[in-house]
Design a protein around this motif. Sequence first.
Motif, PDB file in Angstrom:
ATOM      1  N   TYR A 144     -72.894  38.875  -7.013  1.00  0.00           N
ATOM      2  CA  TYR A 144     -73.226  37.747  -8.718  1.00  0.00           C
ATOM      3  C   TYR A 144     -71.768  37.260  -8.928  1.00  0.00           C
ATOM      4  N   GLU A 179     -70.272  33.437  -8.233  1.00  0.00           N
ATOM      5  CA  GLU A 179     -69.693  33.147  -9.930  1.00  0.00           C
ATOM      6  C   GLU A 179     -68.285  32.466  -9.827  1.00  0.00           C
ATOM      7  N   GLY A 216     -69.044  28.685  -8.540  1.00  0.00           N
ATOM      8  CA  GLY A 216     -68.672  28.539 -10.289  1.00  0.00           C
ATOM      9  C   GLY A 216     -69.795  28.946 -11.102  1.00  0.00           C
ATOM     10  N   ALA A 217     -70.199  29.227 -12.208  1.00  0.00           N
ATOM     11  CA  ALA A 217     -71.472  29.443 -12.913  1.00  0.00           C
ATOM     12  C   ALA A 217     -73.138  29.173 -12.257  1.00  0.00           C
ATOM     13  N   ARG A 218     -73.063  28.039 -12.036  1.00  0.00           N
ATOM     14  CA  ARG A 218     -74.145  27.130 -11.794  1.00  0.00           C
ATOM     15  C   ARG A 218     -75.154  28.248 -10.610  1.00  0.00           C
ATOM     16  N   GLN A 219     -73.888  27.665  -9.069  1.00  0.00           N
ATOM     17  CA  GLN A 219     -74.427  28.821  -7.975  1.00  0.00           C
ATOM     18  C   GLN A 219     -75.017  29.843  -8.031  1.00  0.00           C
ATOM     19  N   GLY A 265     -76.331  31.139 -11.217  1.00  0.00           N
ATOM     20  CA  GLY A 265     -77.206  30.902 -11.612  1.00  0.00           C
ATOM     21  C   GLY A 265     -78.646  30.391 -10.338  1.00  0.00           C
ATOM     22  N   GLN A 266     -78.568  30.208 -10.055  1.00  0.00           N
ATOM     23  CA  GLN A 266     -79.598  29.331  -8.674  1.00  0.00           C
ATOM     24  C   GLN A 266     -79.790  30.566  -7.763  1.00  0.00           C
ATOM     25  N   ASN A 275     -79.316  34.100  -8.896  1.00  0.00           N
ATOM     26  CA  ASN A 275     -80.117  34.800  -9.604  1.00  0.00           C
ATOM     27  C   ASN A 275     -81.769  34.414  -9.970  1.00  0.00           C
ATOM     28  N   ASN A 276     -81.900  32.537  -9.422  1.00  0.00           N
ATOM     29  CA  ASN A 276     -83.406  31.762  -9.572  1.00  0.00           C
ATOM     30  C   ASN A 276     -84.054  32.210  -8.545  1.00  0.00           C
ATOM     31  N   TYR A 323     -75.560  31.550   0.666  1.00  0.00           N
ATOM     32  CA  TYR A 323     -74.639  30.699  -0.706  1.00  0.00           C
ATOM     33  C   TYR A 323     -73.206  31.042   0.469  1.00  0.00           C
TER      34      TYR A 323
END
Length: 219
Positions: free
Chosen positions: A107, A111, A115-118, A120-121, A123-124, A179
Amino acid sequence: MLILKRKDVDIANVQHPKREQAIPILNYQGQTFRLISVFSASQEEEARGFWRDLTDNQGKFCILLEETERFSVWGKIRVEQLGGEEDASSQMVPLTQACIILLQTVYFDLEDLFGARQAGQFNNELIKVLQQWNFPQLKNVQDLGKIIDEDPLEGSVPPWEEHHLITLLQEMHRIGKAYFGNDSFAEGISELLVDLSPEEQKYFRGWLGQSPLGQMWRW
């Protein structure tokens, strides 16, 4: 060695006699089996390889269950054995700690790089898969975030079973590879586990090497 279809078996949840947890139990011709691992429909080759390794190399009596949307591997067990698993439960703690450390590393690497957006994705996407297998104390993405933020070596860890850990590492590797674009993130994991005792590291390495997970997460 048995390969069965869903119509061939009965599956029911059995309450664990000593913990507040339901255990999926498969019944086939008077014999009972416990869930070991699950695979998506696209992972037929991995599922068959994992099942063959358990049956051919480790001498375990296992079922490979073919369903429409997944494959699952089940190992023979007597239901009355569930009450005598406290020693096995304590052995799950270092395995769970190690798996959480790997989760946190993936994770935070995502990040840092993307970045935080990727992250977060990631995690989702991961939580959607884990929710399907009823991970204790992991009901939503917020619960996953708490596990990522907390030190697994301090306090308690979730009461996950072996099949939960196998599923977690499988899905982390699959999603992480998409990713990062490769699986180099899963190499040299010994450097990530230095805070575990040498005995715990050896135990985790031995556990990892008993299945195809050892080919995904490399020491």
